[in-house]
Design a protein around this motif. Structure first.
Motif, mmCIF file in Angstrom:
data_model
loop_
_atom_site.group_PDB
_atom_site.id
_atom_site.type_symbol
_atom_site.label_atom_id
_atom_site.label_comp_id
_atom_site.label_asym_id
_atom_site.label_seq_id
_atom_site.Cartn_x
_atom_site.Cartn_y
_atom_site.Cartn_z
ATOM 1 N N GLU A 1 -10.709 5.174 6.554
ATOM 2 C CA GLU A 1 -12.030 5.673 6.178
ATOM 3 C C GLU A 1 -12.306 5.302 4.727
ATOM 4 O OE1 GLU A 1 -11.886 9.849 7.076
ATOM 5 O OE2 GLU A 1 -11.746 9.488 9.219
ATOM 6 N N GLN A 2 -13.556 5.387 4.350
ATOM 7 C CA GLN A 2 -13.918 5.042 2.979
ATOM 8 C C GLN A 2 -13.105 5.885 2.000
ATOM 9 O OE1 GLN A 2 -18.103 5.221 2.231
ATOM 10 N NE2 GLN A 2 -17.906 4.493 0.133
ATOM 11 N N ASP A 3 -12.517 5.247 1.014
ATOM 12 C CA ASP A 3 -11.698 5.873 -0.027
ATOM 13 C C ASP A 3 -10.400 6.486 0.505
ATOM 14 O OD1 ASP A 3 -13.590 5.200 -2.000
ATOM 15 O OD2 ASP A 3 -14.730 7.033 -1.592
ATOM 16 N N GLU A 4 -10.011 6.173 1.738
ATOM 17 C CA GLU A 4 -8.755 6.684 2.291
ATOM 18 C C GLU A 4 -7.625 5.719 1.928
ATOM 19 O OE1 GLU A 4 -7.240 8.493 6.529
ATOM 20 O OE2 GLU A 4 -8.490 6.712 6.621
ATOM 21 N N SER A 5 -6.530 6.242 1.409
ATOM 22 C CA SER A 5 -5.376 5.397 1.092
ATOM 23 C C SER A 5 -4.725 4.942 2.391
ATOM 24 C CB SER A 5 -4.364 6.174 0.246
ATOM 25 O OG SER A 5 -3.732 7.157 1.042
ATOM 26 N N HIS A 6 -3.931 3.886 2.291
ATOM 27 C CA HIS A 6 -3.209 3.425 3.470
ATOM 28 C C HIS A 6 -2.240 4.503 3.955
ATOM 29 C CE1 HIS A 6 -4.770 -0.572 2.533
ATOM 30 N NE2 HIS A 6 -4.484 -0.863 3.795
ATOM 31 N N GLN A 7 -1.599 5.187 3.012
ATOM 32 C CA GLN A 7 -0.667 6.245 3.402
ATOM 33 C C GLN A 7 -1.399 7.360 4.150
ATOM 34 O OE1 GLN A 7 2.663 6.025 3.251
ATOM 35 N NE2 GLN A 7 2.392 3.986 2.400
ATOM 36 N N GLY A 8 -2.584 7.737 3.666
ATOM 37 C CA GLY A 8 -3.390 8.744 4.344
ATOM 38 C C GLY A 8 -3.844 8.281 5.718
ATOM 39 N N TYR A 9 -4.186 7.015 5.804
ATOM 40 C CA TYR A 9 -4.603 6.405 7.076
ATOM 41 C C TYR A 9 -3.468 6.480 8.099
ATOM 42 C CZ TYR A 9 -5.597 2.381 10.171
ATOM 43 O OH TYR A 9 -5.786 1.550 11.234
ATOM 44 N N TYR A 10 -2.265 6.057 7.696
ATOM 45 C CA TYR A 10 -1.122 6.097 8.608
ATOM 46 C C TYR A 10 -0.755 7.529 8.982
ATOM 47 C CZ TYR A 10 -0.611 1.156 7.517
ATOM 48 O OH TYR A 10 -0.829 -0.186 7.371
ATOM 49 N N GLN A 11 -0.888 8.445 8.042
ATOM 50 C CA GLN A 11 -0.608 9.855 8.329
ATOM 51 C C GLN A 11 -1.597 10.383 9.362
ATOM 52 O OE1 GLN A 11 -0.696 12.414 4.919
ATOM 53 N NE2 GLN A 11 -0.135 14.229 6.091
ATOM 54 N N ARG A 12 -2.861 10.062 9.193
ATOM 55 C CA ARG A 12 -3.905 10.508 10.125
ATOM 56 C C ARG A 12 -3.633 9.992 11.537
ATOM 57 N NH1 ARG A 12 -8.713 7.850 11.355
ATOM 58 N NH2 ARG A 12 -8.598 6.561 9.482
ATOM 59 N N LEU A 13 -3.056 8.791 11.648
ATOM 60 C CA LEU A 13 -2.785 8.199 12.959
ATOM 61 C C LEU A 13 -1.438 8.599 13.534
ATOM 62 C CD1 LEU A 13 -4.208 4.622 12.372
ATOM 63 C CD2 LEU A 13 -5.289 6.557 13.533
ATOM 64 N N GLY A 14 -0.670 9.411 12.797
ATOM 65 C CA GLY A 14 0.602 9.897 13.311
ATOM 66 C C GLY A 14 1.745 8.916 13.185
ATOM 67 N N ILE A 15 1.638 7.956 12.252
ATOM 68 C CA ILE A 15 2.751 7.051 11.991
ATOM 69 C C ILE A 15 3.779 7.847 11.183
ATOM 70 C CG2 ILE A 15 3.470 4.861 10.944
ATOM 71 C CD1 ILE A 15 1.480 4.488 13.256
ATOM 72 N N PRO A 16 5.052 7.901 11.610
ATOM 73 C CA PRO A 16 6.050 8.727 10.914
ATOM 74 C C PRO A 16 6.165 8.393 9.425
ATOM 75 C CG PRO A 16 6.930 7.913 12.980
ATOM 76 C CD PRO A 16 5.625 7.208 12.768
ATOM 77 N N PRO A 17 6.410 9.396 8.602
ATOM 78 C CA PRO A 17 6.510 9.170 7.152
ATOM 79 C C PRO A 17 7.543 8.111 6.775
ATOM 80 C CG PRO A 17 6.550 11.516 7.639
ATOM 81 C CD PRO A 17 6.600 10.795 8.954
ATOM 82 N N GLU A 18 8.663 8.082 7.461
ATOM 83 C CA GLU A 18 9.699 7.103 7.141
ATOM 84 C C GLU A 18 9.223 5.677 7.393
ATOM 85 O OE1 GLU A 18 11.643 10.960 8.388
ATOM 86 O OE2 GLU A 18 10.034 9.695 9.137
ATOM 87 N N VAL A 19 8.394 5.491 8.400
ATOM 88 C CA VAL A 19 7.825 4.177 8.686
ATOM 89 C C VAL A 19 6.794 3.830 7.624
ATOM 90 C CG1 VAL A 19 6.477 2.823 10.343
ATOM 91 C CG2 VAL A 19 8.244 4.395 11.154
ATOM 92 N N ARG A 20 6.014 4.805 7.217
ATOM 93 C CA ARG A 20 4.968 4.565 6.212
ATOM 94 C C ARG A 20 5.558 4.090 4.891
ATOM 95 N NH1 ARG A 20 2.710 9.764 8.162
ATOM 96 N NH2 ARG A 20 3.391 10.716 6.217
ATOM 97 N N LEU A 21 6.794 4.483 4.572
ATOM 98 C CA LEU A 21 7.429 4.043 3.330
ATOM 99 C C LEU A 21 7.559 2.528 3.252
ATOM 100 C CD1 LEU A 21 10.320 6.652 3.002
ATOM 101 C CD2 LEU A 21 8.208 6.575 1.677
#
Length: 137
Positions: free
Chosen positions: A113-133
């Motif tokens: 979404e506009q002004d959404e960080s990639h980390q926030g984007y992946y979190q919103r989609l349920g990508i596990p935190p360890e993968v997001r790293l």
């Protein structure tokens, strides 16, 4: 890989790895796989199976299913284990490909979404935190 994923989503009208796997006739099982193994994919007597560690959080179960589905679609005839070896991404070309498949499938048809960080984007989609790293921001 993009075309393969787009064709799966178009045909089955979802990017849910559980629904796609079932529609492809892949049997999904949940069981205790011990420490270090999140999931595995194997074929036996022409039947295909994805086994997911039953003590994983839901977001990890979804990611592992997508990862193992990637092995089914990309690495036909090869039994694969999603192993945790000193990091959440086990080394090797086939594992990296299955991880890329999982991330692309789970993020298909969505955008930050506009002004959404990639980390926030992946979190919103349920990508596990360890993968997001391991994903670029």
């Amino acid at each position: 890989m993009d075309e393969l994923i787009n064709n799966l989503i178009k045909k089955y009208k979802t990017n849910c790895p559980f629904e796609i796997s079932r529609a492809l006739g892949i049997h999904i099982r949940f069981m205790n796989l011990g420490t270090g193994t999140k999931g595995l994919y194997y074929r036996k007597l022409r039947r295909r199976f994805i086994v997911i560690h039953n003590e994983l959080p839901v977001e990890w179960q979804r990611f592992v299913c997508a990862h193992e589905l990637g092995h089914d679609r990309l690495h036909k005839g090869i039994n694969r284990f999603f192993l945790e070896e000193n990091s959440y991404f086990a080394p090797g070309k086939l594992e990296r490909q299955a991880n890329a498949f999982a991330i692309q499938l789970l993020t298909a048809n969505t955008a930050p979404e506009q002004d959404e960080s990639h980390q926030g984007y992946y979190q919103r989609l349920g990508i596990p935190p360890e993968v997001r790293l391991f994903l670029q921001d």
